[in-house]
Design a protein around this motif. Structure first.
Motif: not given
Ligand SMILES: Cc1cc2nc3c(=O)[nH]c(=O)nc-3n(C[C@H](O)[C@H](O)[C@H](O)COP(=O)(O)O)c2cc1C
Length: 199
Positions: A31, A34-36, A51, A53, A56, A81, A85, A87-88, A102, A178, A184
């Motif tokens: 999988n 994205a993480a900012a 971080v 979540d 996810t 990116t 970020g 979709e799951s 993905k 981000h 961005f």
């Molecule tokens: C640019 C961007 C930055 C993101 N930063 C974070 C983050 O720092 N931490 C987080 O938990 N989710 C962040 N997200 C949301 C996750 O990428 C999003 O929940 C993702 O769909 C999880 O996918 P997964 O369920 O396939 O793991 C961000 C999304 C975007 C578009």
């Protein structure tokens, strides 16, 4: 070109707050999200907090496998990116074939990480593999996870001798930062601070 980065320089890859792509793999399922929010938290051995979540799919695979990777996307990967970020991977059919995860859905080319074999995204400007450091109390209370960096690589056109070198002539390799809703900033300009020199 992709070059190894000394582990004692690994924290410099993320200390300016780039958006990262977190990749994970467990029992044949992989999988990417994205993480900012990530930052270095220790020098030696190099440790990074991200971080992620708990809701996810990334969190599930990370917790199950005990490892994850961070890939630093460049401007040409902004759409990708934002999409990964938004979709799951949990919602994508795991039965195989195109669209089964993905990576397949978005045609994301990868190569294997040198230490943990994690899927690393081609075309990024830096890549780190991390072993998850379990912090039961913190993880129960927060979405922050910690990892120890076990491999680090960067494109030597933009990261050399342990330093980023963001210039106009390598703008296509700059990191993404981000601002929200898929917008961005890129480090278009750098400023050199000078130390006070005693007379
Ligand atoms: C640019 C961007 C930055 C993101 N930063 C974070 C983050 O720092 N931490 C987080 O938990 N989710 C962040 N997200 C949301 C996750 O990428 C999003 O929940 C993702 O769909 C999880 O996918 P997964 O369920 O396939 O793991 C961000 C999304 C975007 C578009």
């Amino acid at each position: 070109m992709r070059k190894d980065v000394q582990l004692n320089h690994a924290s410099r890859l993320v200390n300016h707050g780039p958006t990262v792509l977190v990749t994970t793999e467990h029992n044949g399922r992989r999988n990417i999200m994205a993480a900012a929010w990530s930052m270095p938290v220790e020098f030696t051995p190099p440790r990074i907090a991200v971080v992620v979540d708990k809701k996810t799919f990334t969190s599930d695979l990370l917790q199950a496998s005990g490892r994850f990777a961070l890939c630093l996307p460049v401007p040409s990967l902004a759409d990708l990116t934002y999409r990964v970020g938004s979709e799951s991977g949990r919602d994508i059919d795991s039965s195989g074939g195109t669209g089964s995860d993905k990576f397949a859905r978005h045609g994301i080319a990868t190569f294997a990480g040198p230490v943990l074999g994690l899927p690393l995204v081609e075309g990024c400007c830096a890549w780190l593999e991390l072993r998850h450091i379990r912090e039961a109390h913190t993880e129960q209370a927060y979405d922050t996870v910690f990892g120890e960096v076990v491999s680090a690589q960067a494109d030597d056109r933009v990261f050399t001798n342990g330093r980023w070198s963001f210039r106009a002539d390598n703008a296509e390799l700059h990191t993404l930062h981000h601002l929200g809703a898929g917008l961005f900033a890129v480090p278009a300009q750098t400023v050199q601070g000078e130390r006070l020199v005693a007379r």
